[in-house]
Motif scaffolding. Structure first.
Motif, PDB file in Angstrom:
ATOM      1  N   GLU A  62       0.660   6.058   1.380  1.00 49.34           N
ATOM      2  CA  GLU A  62       1.688   6.507   2.335  1.00 49.34           C
ATOM      3  C   GLU A  62       1.170   6.301   3.769  1.00 49.34           C
ATOM      4  N   PHE A  63       1.199   7.372   4.615  1.00 49.55           N
ATOM      5  CA  PHE A  63       0.842   7.149   6.029  1.00 49.55           C
ATOM      6  C   PHE A  63      -0.679   7.129   6.263  1.00 49.55           C
ATOM      7  N   ASN A  64      -1.431   7.459   5.224  1.00 49.44           N
ATOM      8  CA  ASN A  64      -2.884   7.594   5.404  1.00 49.44           C
ATOM      9  C   ASN A  64      -3.599   6.253   5.289  1.00 49.44           C
ATOM     10  N   VAL A  92      13.718  -9.605  -0.216  1.00 51.08           N
ATOM     11  CA  VAL A  92      14.238  -8.285   0.126  1.00 51.08           C
ATOM     12  C   VAL A  92      13.620  -7.231  -0.787  1.00 51.08           C
ATOM     13  N   TRP A  93      13.627  -6.025  -0.294  1.00 50.13           N
ATOM     14  CA  TRP A  93      13.187  -4.887  -1.102  1.00 50.13           C
ATOM     15  C   TRP A  93      14.452  -4.284  -1.699  1.00 50.13           C
ATOM     16  N   SER A  94      14.594  -4.368  -3.024  1.00 51.31           N
ATOM     17  CA  SER A  94      15.891  -4.029  -3.601  1.00 51.31           C
ATOM     18  C   SER A  94      16.120  -2.539  -3.760  1.00 51.31           C
ATOM     19  N   SER A  95      15.038  -1.751  -3.860  1.00 52.13           N
ATOM     20  CA  SER A  95      15.218  -0.303  -3.952  1.00 52.13           C
ATOM     21  C   SER A  95      13.887   0.411  -3.774  1.00 52.13           C
ATOM     22  N   ASP A  96      13.935   1.603  -3.188  1.00 55.76           N
ATOM     23  CA  ASP A  96      12.729   2.436  -3.153  1.00 55.76           C
ATOM     24  C   ASP A  96      12.451   3.028  -4.527  1.00 55.76           C
ATOM     25  N   ASN A  97      13.442   3.027  -5.379  1.00 55.31           N
ATOM     26  CA  ASN A  97      13.242   3.561  -6.730  1.00 55.31           C
ATOM     27  C   ASN A  97      12.483   2.521  -7.546  1.00 55.31           C
ATOM     28  N   SER A 151       0.790  -1.234   0.000  1.00 60.89           N
ATOM     29  CA  SER A 151       0.000   0.000   0.000  1.00 60.89           C
ATOM     30  C   SER A 151       0.827   1.293   0.000  1.00 60.89           C
ATOM     31  N   TRP A 152       2.152   1.215   0.158  1.00 69.99           N
ATOM     32  CA  TRP A 152       2.937   2.412   0.454  1.00 69.99           C
ATOM     33  C   TRP A 152       2.767   3.544  -0.554  1.00 69.99           C
ATOM     34  N   GLU A 153       2.997   3.248  -1.822  1.00 72.04           N
ATOM     35  CA  GLU A 153       2.946   4.351  -2.790  1.00 72.04           C
ATOM     36  C   GLU A 153       1.513   4.821  -3.020  1.00 72.04           C
ATOM     37  N   ASP A 158       9.908  -6.783  -6.682  1.00 71.26           N
ATOM     38  CA  ASP A 158       9.789  -5.659  -7.629  1.00 71.26           C
ATOM     39  C   ASP A 158       8.324  -5.276  -7.764  1.00 71.26           C
ATOM     40  N   TRP A 159       8.048  -3.991  -7.592  1.00 70.82           N
ATOM     41  CA  TRP A 159       6.645  -3.567  -7.720  1.00 70.82           C
ATOM     42  C   TRP A 159       6.407  -2.873  -9.052  1.00 70.82           C
ATOM     43  N   VAL A 160       5.185  -3.035  -9.521  1.00 73.38           N
ATOM     44  CA  VAL A 160       4.675  -2.209 -10.617  1.00 73.38           C
ATOM     45  C   VAL A 160       4.024  -1.002  -9.953  1.00 73.38           C
ATOM     46  N   LEU A 202       6.088 -10.025   7.481  1.00 72.40           N
ATOM     47  CA  LEU A 202       6.506  -8.712   7.978  1.00 72.40           C
ATOM     48  C   LEU A 202       7.469  -8.093   6.975  1.00 72.40           C
ATOM     49  N   LYS A 203       7.202  -6.854   6.608  1.00 70.35           N
ATOM     50  CA  LYS A 203       8.211  -6.089   5.868  1.00 70.35           C
ATOM     51  C   LYS A 203       8.998  -5.357   6.943  1.00 70.35           C
ATOM     52  N   TRP A 204      10.231  -5.794   7.159  1.00 66.01           N
ATOM     53  CA  TRP A 204      11.057  -5.321   8.288  1.00 66.01           C
ATOM     54  C   TRP A 204      11.968  -4.219   7.756  1.00 66.01           C
ATOM     55  N   ASP A 205      11.631  -2.982   8.120  1.00 65.58           N
ATOM     56  CA  ASP A 205      12.347  -1.847   7.526  1.00 65.58           C
ATOM     57  C   ASP A 205      13.408  -1.303   8.488  1.00 65.58           C
ATOM     58  N   TYR A 206      14.288  -0.475   7.952  1.00 68.51           N
ATOM     59  CA  TYR A 206      15.403   0.066   8.736  1.00 68.51           C
ATOM     60  C   TYR A 206      15.882   1.292   7.961  1.00 68.51           C
ATOM     61  N   MET A 260       0.027  -4.162   4.274  1.00 67.78           N
ATOM     62  CA  MET A 260      -0.203  -2.781   4.683  1.00 67.78           C
ATOM     63  C   MET A 260       1.132  -2.211   5.154  1.00 67.78           C
ATOM     64  N   ASP A 261       1.522  -1.093   4.562  1.00 69.76           N
ATOM     65  CA  ASP A 261       2.836  -0.501   4.857  1.00 69.76           C
ATOM     66  C   ASP A 261       2.724   0.444   6.056  1.00 69.76           C
ATOM     67  N   ASP A 262       3.598   1.390   6.121  1.00 66.42           N
ATOM     68  CA  ASP A 262       3.752   2.327   7.237  1.00 66.42           C
ATOM     69  C   ASP A 262       2.440   3.055   7.581  1.00 66.42           C
ATOM     70  N   ALA A 282      17.759  11.212  11.857  1.00 65.73           N
ATOM     71  CA  ALA A 282      17.630  11.065  10.408  1.00 65.73           C
ATOM     72  C   ALA A 282      16.215  10.574  10.176  1.00 65.73           C
ATOM     73  N   ARG A 283      15.515  11.172   9.253  1.00 67.61           N
ATOM     74  CA  ARG A 283      14.076  10.942   9.063  1.00 67.61           C
ATOM     75  C   ARG A 283      13.348  11.066  10.413  1.00 67.61           C
ATOM     76  N   ASN A 284      13.810  11.998  11.219  1.00 69.48           N
ATOM     77  CA  ASN A 284      13.217  12.270  12.544  1.00 69.48           C
ATOM     78  C   ASN A 284      13.269  11.078  13.487  1.00 69.48           C
TER      79      ASN A 284
HETATM   80  C1  GLA Z   1      11.034   2.897   3.461  1.00 70.22           C
HETATM   81  C2  GLA Z   1      10.707   1.726   2.566  1.00 70.22           C
HETATM   82  C3  GLA Z   1       9.460   2.040   1.767  1.00 70.22           C
HETATM   83  C4  GLA Z   1       8.328   2.322   2.712  1.00 70.22           C
HETATM   84  C5  GLA Z   1       8.688   3.446   3.657  1.00 70.22           C
HETATM   85  C6  GLA Z   1       7.643   3.623   4.730  1.00 70.22           C
HETATM   86  O1  GLA Z   1      11.422   3.988   2.723  1.00 70.22           O
HETATM   87  O2  GLA Z   1      11.770   1.424   1.736  1.00 70.22           O
HETATM   88  O3  GLA Z   1       9.148   0.976   0.906  1.00 70.22           O
HETATM   89  O4  GLA Z   1       8.026   1.155   3.424  1.00 70.22           O
HETATM   90  O5  GLA Z   1       9.937   3.211   4.298  1.00 70.22           O
HETATM   91  O6  GLA Z   1       7.951   4.635   5.619  1.00 70.22           O
END
Ligand code: GLA
Length: 768
Positions: free
Chosen positions: A369-371, A573-578, A364-366, A602-604, A504-508, A394-396, A471-473
């Motif tokens: 977002e937070f909504n 793994v999530w290979s890139s936010d791009n 759901s992220w793109e 990889d997302w469309v 779980l999408k485990w982010d950092y 469901m993302d962040d 960083a990112r608050n």
């Molecule tokens: C990172 C992740 C994104 C998304 C956001 C949410 O940037 O790479 O895919 O999950 O965090 O804050």
């Protein structure tokens, strides 16, 4: 005196072993146990010897160890000084006696002593060592000299442990080797054991030193990057000197990945030539150095990053390095990648997940977002399910007081305004639609605006009295602390126990700063670099054990935490936010040098995206279908025709995903090399082949030359079917069936035109 002293024997004049009685007692007790163990093993092995020769042999007469890993041989021995000396790593030899005895260690004048000139299998820093050490230690009396001599060894099946000991003090170093004959990969790691009665500070502890055949003219490949631009392949000649690849950031990093490949053949293309390659299994600060001495000795040393390293090893304590895996092939960089892909799928990924296929996922992220809220997520889930999606994530934004990235991290309770009835109704809805449910978390972080930080400001990494860099608050929790570890484990355990969460999408989303741990004595504070990583693995392992069907994606703002350590605990793994499809081609190409497409999520997504570029939906699909497919678009904005195309492409993907995720990848035309890009995936039994091709900025009248396929059965006949949704070109004359030989030697013609065009073919073997 400067000059030639070819027979200088300076190292042999050093003091002989002076082992304490206590040490001898412990050692002889161990020896008795070992002896009975060895006898049992010998009896066992003599029964099985007729079946298969042991892959690891110690040749008593020459004091040489031979490790056979399938097509690869690895050889070292005990030299005249009682030190371990490397002898060979390369293609399989098979005739043990060819290796003879260990060559004598020779000095080169009074400047390069034999300690430096001999290829020490695992050098301690001491006695005139000027090259990269495996271990460097400081004893409390100020002594910093460490010279390692062979003590004993043990061979059990595919593993070998060799124990070395300092010539004077009971600081032991155990070298562990595992061979994987199916892939030719060797795993090496080292345990340092402090049997003195005082603490020792380790300033360096490396997993292995890998030696290449003496010579020059080598080329190094490695992966660098940045946020949203990870996985850039870099190539450069290896020259005399030291090249360091590293992360000092506390985690693997997007800036460099702990993978290397070295080759030597000037004409080596992607499928030919000798390549030595390897990757570290560590998600903390790491270091790989590639060193060529003036004596043309080329070696790759890797393990814990030595920067700010100072691990205090209490009496009786041990520290084990991360594993360093490495392999050799004469099949070029293409085969080197395929070997790693197979190895990762069969030996690294948890729960044998590498043998299955990955589900098609929606995230759901793109879109939101937070909504996030119950109604909005349910609506997206309905649409995702109609496309054939199998997992809804469901993302962040779902927890604490998380309205944006300023608050909430650390508070892992469900936000009551967004989800007044908890996550239950959404999860039930998702499951009723036939999908399973996944959730985003970022457990190692804390926002200063959170209940957790208000309660435990000391839990954030910091130096006393110093500013805490945000960083990112957000701040990084000091996961080296066991109370922090337990808090994170229990928060997540409760969440997963209370809710039907499959993934779980485990982010950092940031790196360490101010890596202090002021609550413990100063001489132990640097242990944080190691303890953090160990506790992270501890949480992941315990969660996985308690929730055996739980799957995990490792994300660090994209591909910042992808390594063979986290991959033992994460299915993908999530290979890139791009997610911009054209940029993504380069990102994905780089990724697959080191890691299997199986784990590459990889997302469309929607256009225009990063770079403001808008490429057609089919192009976006075909790019994302080259790994593990996901959809990250805002489906509320999609038109009927988008749904129709997406439904078609997802069903096509399901018919080829076994080949894409678990097959053999051939990079036919690189995105970094021109305006035509192609890659091919061949199923393990060669019965299915998938070809993806893309073009951009095509000049009018310049057509794409025939594409030569690889890895097919020459004598077999294959049917060809287009996977894209484009109409068949009017002038197309291509027959529906072709032989493997024709496809590999003549090649297949593709119709691609203009900007951002794409196509894909599926080939099925119909006869042999
Ligand atoms: C990172 C992740 C994104 C998304 C956001 C949410 O940037 O790479 O895919 O999950 O965090 O804050």
């Amino acid at each position: 005196m400067v000059g030639m002293q070819p027979r200088c024997r300076e190292a042999s004049t050093r003091k002989n072993l002076n082992i304490s009685t206590e040490f001898l007692f412990v050692k002889s007790a161990i020896s008795v146990v070992r002896l009975s163990f060895m006898v049992a093993l010998f009896l066992l092995s003599s029964v099985s010897a007729a079946v298969a020769p042991s892959p690891i042999r110690f040749l008593m007469s020459t004091k040489v160890f031979v490790l056979d890993a399938g097509k690869v041989s690895y050889v070292f021995g005990i030299n005249e000084l009682g030190m371990l000396q490397h002898m060979y790593w390369g293609g399989h030899v098979g005739r043990d006696e060819d290796f003879g005895t260990v060559p004598n260690a020779r000095a080169w004048a009074s400047f390069d002593l034999s300690t430096t000139t001999m290829p020490q299998e695992y050098p301690g820093w001491g006695a005139g060592l000027y090259v990269e050490p495996g271990i460097k230690a400081t004893f409390p009396d100020g002594n910093r000299d460490l010279v390692l001599h062979y003590v004993d060894h043990q061979i059990v099946g595919n593993t070998l442990s060799v124990t070395l000991k300092d010539i004077e003090r009971p600081l032991l170093v155990h070298l562990h080797y595992t061979v994987y004959p199916d892939t030719g990969i060797l795993r090496r790691e080292v345990t340092a054991e402090n049997r003195t009665d005082k603490p020792v500070v380790l300033e360096s502890l490396q997993s292995a030193a890998w030696y290449l055949p003496i010579g020059d003219g080598y080329r190094l490949r490695y992966l660098t990057g940045r946020w949203a631009g990870e996985w850039q392949l870099t190539e450069e000649p290896v020259h005399t000197g030291l090249k360091v690849l590293e992360s000092r950031r506390g985690s693997t990093s997007s800036q460099a990945n702990p993978w290397f490949a070295v080759d030597r053949d000037e004409n080596s293309d992607s499928e030919h030539g000798a390549v030595w390659f390897g990757a570290l299994g560590w998600s903390g600060s790491w270091r790989i150095s590639v060193e060529q001495t003036p004596h043309q000795q080329v070696r790759v040393t890797g393990g814990f990053n030595t920067f700010d390293f100072g691990y205090r090893l209490a009496p009786g304590e041990s520290l084990t390095t991360p594993p360093f895996y490495a392999g050799y092939t004469d099949g070029g960089i293409g085969e080197a990648s395929r070997i790693l892909h197979t190895f990762e799928r069969t030996e690294i990924l948890p729960n044998r997940s590498g043998l299955r296929t990955r589900p098609v996922l929606y995230n759901s992220w793109e879109a939101t977002e937070f909504n996030v809220d119950e109604t909005g997520q349910k609506a997206l889930a309905d649409k995702a399910a109609s496309l054939g999606v199998e997992r809804f994530v469901m993302d962040d934004g779902w927890f604490g007081q998380r309205k944006n990235d300023h608050a909430g991290l650390g508070d892992w309770y469900v936000n009551p305004q967004k989800f007044p009835n908890g996550l239950g109704p959404l999860i039930r809805h998702v499951k009723d639609l036939g999908m399973d449910f996944g959730l985003w978390v970022e457990p190692e972080m804390v926002n200063p605006d959170s209940d957790l930080y208000r309660k435990h400001p000391e839990w954030a990494m910091h130096f006393e009295g110093r500013p805490r860099t945000e960083a990112r608050n957000q701040l990084v929790l000091n996961l080296a602390r066991d109370d922090v570890r337990e808090y994170i484990f229990h928060s997540l355990d409760e969440l997963i126990t209370a809710n039907d969460i499959a993934f779980l999408k485990w982010d950092y989303n940031r790196n360490f700063s101010e890596p202090g741990w002021p609550e413990i004595p100063p001489d132990q504070q640097k242990n944080l670099w190691v303890r953090y990583g160990e506790n992270l693995y501890n949480i992941l392992d315990r969660l996985r054990q308690k929730h055996p069907v739980l799957e995990i994606e490792s994300c660090s703002g994209g591909g910042g935490r992808v390594d063979l350590g986290i991959l033992r605990r994460a299915e993908q793994v999530w290979s890139s936010d791009n997610t911009e499809a054209f940029d993504r081609l380069t990102i994905q190409q780089g990724f697959t040098y080191a890691y299997t497409p199986h784990i590459m999520m990889d997302w469309v997504t929607d256009v225009p995206n990063f770079n403001g570029r808008s490429v057609p939906l089919q192009f976006r699909f075909l790019v994302a279908m080259q790994g593990s497919l996901g959809i990250g678009a805002n489906l509320n904005r999609w038109q009927t025709e988008d749904f129709a195309l997406a439904k078609h492409m997802i069903s096509v993907y399901k018919s080829i995903r076994e080949t894409v995720q678990n097959g053999a990848l051939y990079r036919l035309a690189l995105p970094t090399a021109g305006n035509f890009i192609a890659s091919e995936y061949v199923s393990e039994d060669q019965s299915q082949v998938v070809l993806f091709a893309f073009s951009h900025s095509q000049q009018f009248g310049r057509s794409v030359p025939p594409v030569l396929l690889r890895g097919l059965d020459e004598r077999a006949i294959y049917t060809l079917a287009r996977l894209d949704a484009k109409p068949q070109p009017k002038n197309s004359t291509s027959p529906g069936k072709l032989s493997g030989a024709y496809l590999m030697h003549h090649g297949v013609m593709l119709s691609l035109q203009g900007d951002y065009d794409s196509t894909a073919l599926k080939l099925e073997r119909i006869s042999q």
